[in-house]
Write an enzyme that holds these catalytic residues in place. Structure first.
Site, PDB file in Angstrom:
ATOM      1  N   SER A  24       6.988 -17.209 -10.256  1.00 15.89           N
ATOM      2  CA  SER A  24       7.021 -16.086  -9.307  1.00 15.89           C
ATOM      3  C   SER A  24       7.318 -16.546  -7.886  1.00 15.89           C
ATOM      4  O   SER A  24       7.999 -15.842  -7.138  1.00 15.89           O
ATOM      5  CB  SER A  24       5.673 -15.345  -9.329  1.00 15.89           C
ATOM      6  OG  SER A  24       5.439 -14.810 -10.594  1.00 15.89           O
TER       7      SER A  24
ATOM      8  N   ARG B 257       4.566 -23.715 -19.857  1.00 12.86           N
ATOM      9  CA  ARG B 257       5.920 -24.162 -19.492  1.00 12.86           C
ATOM     10  C   ARG B 257       5.975 -25.677 -19.551  1.00 12.86           C
ATOM     11  O   ARG B 257       5.647 -26.281 -20.550  1.00 12.86           O
ATOM     12  CB  ARG B 257       6.274 -23.625 -18.096  1.00 12.86           C
ATOM     13  CG  ARG B 257       6.471 -22.128 -18.060  1.00 12.86           C
ATOM     14  CD  ARG B 257       6.585 -21.626 -16.649  1.00 12.86           C
ATOM     15  NE  ARG B 257       5.390 -22.005 -15.885  1.00 12.86           N
ATOM     16  CZ  ARG B 257       5.091 -21.559 -14.681  1.00 12.86           C
ATOM     17  NH1 ARG B 257       5.899 -20.741 -14.080  1.00 12.86           N
ATOM     18  NH2 ARG B 257       3.986 -21.925 -14.077  1.00 12.86           N
TER      19      ARG B 257
ATOM     20  N   HIS C  45       7.019 -14.063 -17.986  1.00 13.25           N
ATOM     21  CA  HIS C  45       5.800 -13.321 -18.328  1.00 13.25           C
ATOM     22  C   HIS C  45       6.093 -12.281 -19.422  1.00 13.25           C
ATOM     23  O   HIS C  45       5.333 -12.145 -20.385  1.00 13.25           O
ATOM     24  CB  HIS C  45       5.274 -12.536 -17.108  1.00 13.25           C
ATOM     25  CG  HIS C  45       4.790 -13.363 -15.965  1.00 13.25           C
ATOM     26  ND1 HIS C  45       5.193 -13.138 -14.671  1.00 13.25           N
ATOM     27  CD2 HIS C  45       3.910 -14.390 -15.902  1.00 13.25           C
ATOM     28  CE1 HIS C  45       4.583 -13.989 -13.862  1.00 13.25           C
ATOM     29  NE2 HIS C  45       3.807 -14.774 -14.588  1.00 13.25           N
TER      30      HIS C  45
ATOM     31  N   LYS D 147      -4.028 -18.730  -4.627  1.00 12.90           N
ATOM     32  CA  LYS D 147      -2.749 -18.112  -4.233  1.00 12.90           C
ATOM     33  C   LYS D 147      -2.957 -16.948  -3.283  1.00 12.90           C
ATOM     34  O   LYS D 147      -3.951 -16.225  -3.392  1.00 12.90           O
ATOM     35  CB  LYS D 147      -2.012 -17.596  -5.480  1.00 12.90           C
ATOM     36  CG  LYS D 147      -1.505 -18.695  -6.392  1.00 12.90           C
ATOM     37  CD  LYS D 147      -0.741 -18.113  -7.565  1.00 12.90           C
ATOM     38  CE  LYS D 147      -0.248 -19.182  -8.525  1.00 12.90           C
ATOM     39  NZ  LYS D 147       0.247 -18.610  -9.779  1.00 12.90           N
TER      40      LYS D 147
HETATM   41  O1  PNS Z   1      -0.610 -16.686 -13.126  1.00 12.89           O
HETATM   42  P1  PNS Z   1      -1.719 -17.626 -12.715  1.00 12.89           P
HETATM   43  O2  PNS Z   1      -1.889 -17.620 -11.206  1.00 12.89           O
HETATM   44  O3  PNS Z   1      -1.560 -19.018 -13.264  1.00 12.89           O
HETATM   45  O4  PNS Z   1      -3.054 -17.023 -13.361  1.00 12.89           O
HETATM   46  C1  PNS Z   1      -4.313 -17.633 -13.128  1.00 12.89           C
HETATM   47  C2  PNS Z   1      -5.440 -16.618 -13.423  1.00 12.89           C
HETATM   48  C3  PNS Z   1      -5.315 -15.400 -12.520  1.00 12.89           C
HETATM   49  C4  PNS Z   1      -5.352 -16.181 -14.885  1.00 12.89           C
HETATM   50  C5  PNS Z   1      -6.796 -17.357 -13.188  1.00 12.89           C
HETATM   51  O5  PNS Z   1      -6.849 -17.798 -11.862  1.00 12.89           O
HETATM   52  C6  PNS Z   1      -7.997 -16.474 -13.525  1.00 12.89           C
HETATM   53  O6  PNS Z   1      -8.392 -16.380 -14.669  1.00 12.89           O
HETATM   54  N1  PNS Z   1      -8.574 -15.791 -12.497  1.00 12.89           N
HETATM   55  C7  PNS Z   1      -9.709 -14.904 -12.637  1.00 12.89           C
HETATM   56  C8  PNS Z   1     -10.995 -15.559 -12.092  1.00 12.89           C
HETATM   57  C9  PNS Z   1     -11.538 -16.571 -13.081  1.00 12.89           C
HETATM   58  O7  PNS Z   1     -11.970 -16.228 -14.165  1.00 12.89           O
HETATM   59  N2  PNS Z   1     -11.477 -17.874 -12.706  1.00 12.89           N
HETATM   60  C10 PNS Z   1     -11.947 -18.959 -13.542  1.00 12.89           C
HETATM   61  C11 PNS Z   1     -10.845 -19.405 -14.497  1.00 12.89           C
HETATM   62  S1  PNS Z   1     -11.437 -20.628 -15.632  1.00 12.89           S
END
Ligand code: PNS
Length: 173
Positions: free
Chosen positions: A128, A90, A17, A41
């Site tokens: 993570s 990744r 990150h 998660k």
């Molecule tokens: O590190 P991650 O878990 O891959 O991040 C995913 C994250 C938190 C960026 C994604 O789940 C997100 O954008 N969450 C906020 C809610 C939202 O906008 N969801 C629709 C995504 S298209």
């Protein structure tokens, strides 16, 4: 002034990150590392704890701030007038999910783009969940997380694991 958002669960922040945030900070004027909610998660650290770890790890980067948000990423992007969402990519296994999110966000906030930075080879398989697993068994995670947050993560996850173990133990009669 170009503002971009680096969103993620950051549970906790890893060197992978940090690499993406650092490279974004060289390309754009302002970078907001955003702790957002991933509905798939179950996090180990609270959003504020995660943002605080990001602040510690990025204290040397003057154009980076950390924030938390419980709503839609697209709404946050619009609220901040950000021009892009910057994410690390990744292995190929990331691609489909990231592509779906990028397309969905494009529909929700057409004025912003998603930009993918390819991860460094050494961070290719870093995530993570693996870091938490190693730390919870008392393993060495110093190669995986920024030194500024190493103690916080190690102490917290090791303690958590011990508490779980104690709770699971049946007292002999
Ligand atoms: O590190 P991650 O878990 O891959 O991040 C995913 C994250 C938190 C960026 C994604 O789940 C997100 O954008 N969450 C906020 C809610 C939202 O906008 N969801 C629709 C995504 S298209």
């Amino acid at each position: 002034m170009a503002t971009v958002i680096c969103p993620g669960s950051f549970d906790p922040i890893t060197k992978g990150h940090l690499d993406i945030i650092t490279r974004a900070s060289r390309l754009f004027d302002n970078v907001i590392a955003l702790v957002a909610i991933n509905a798939n998660k179950k996090p180990s650290f609270s959003p504020e704890e995660r943002a605080e770890m990001i602040r510690k790890a990025t204290a040397h980067l003057p154009n980076v701030t950390a924030d938390t948000y419980e709503g839609l990423l697209a709404d946050y992007v619009r609220e901040k007038g950000a021009i892009a969402i910057v994410k690390g990519l990744r292995a190929m296994s990331d691609f489909e999910y990231e592509f779906q999110m990028a397309l969905t966000n494009k529909r929700l906030v057409p004025e912003a783009d998603t930009i993918f930075l390819t991860t460094k080879a050494e961070n290719m398989y870093l995530n993570s969940s693996l870091v938490k697993q190693v730390a919870s068994f008392g393993g060495n995670i110093s190669d995986f997380v920024p030194p500024e947050v190493l103690g916080d993560i190690r102490e917290r996850l090791y303690r958590q694991k011990k508490e779980e173990k104690n709770q699971g133990e049946v007292t002999p009669k």
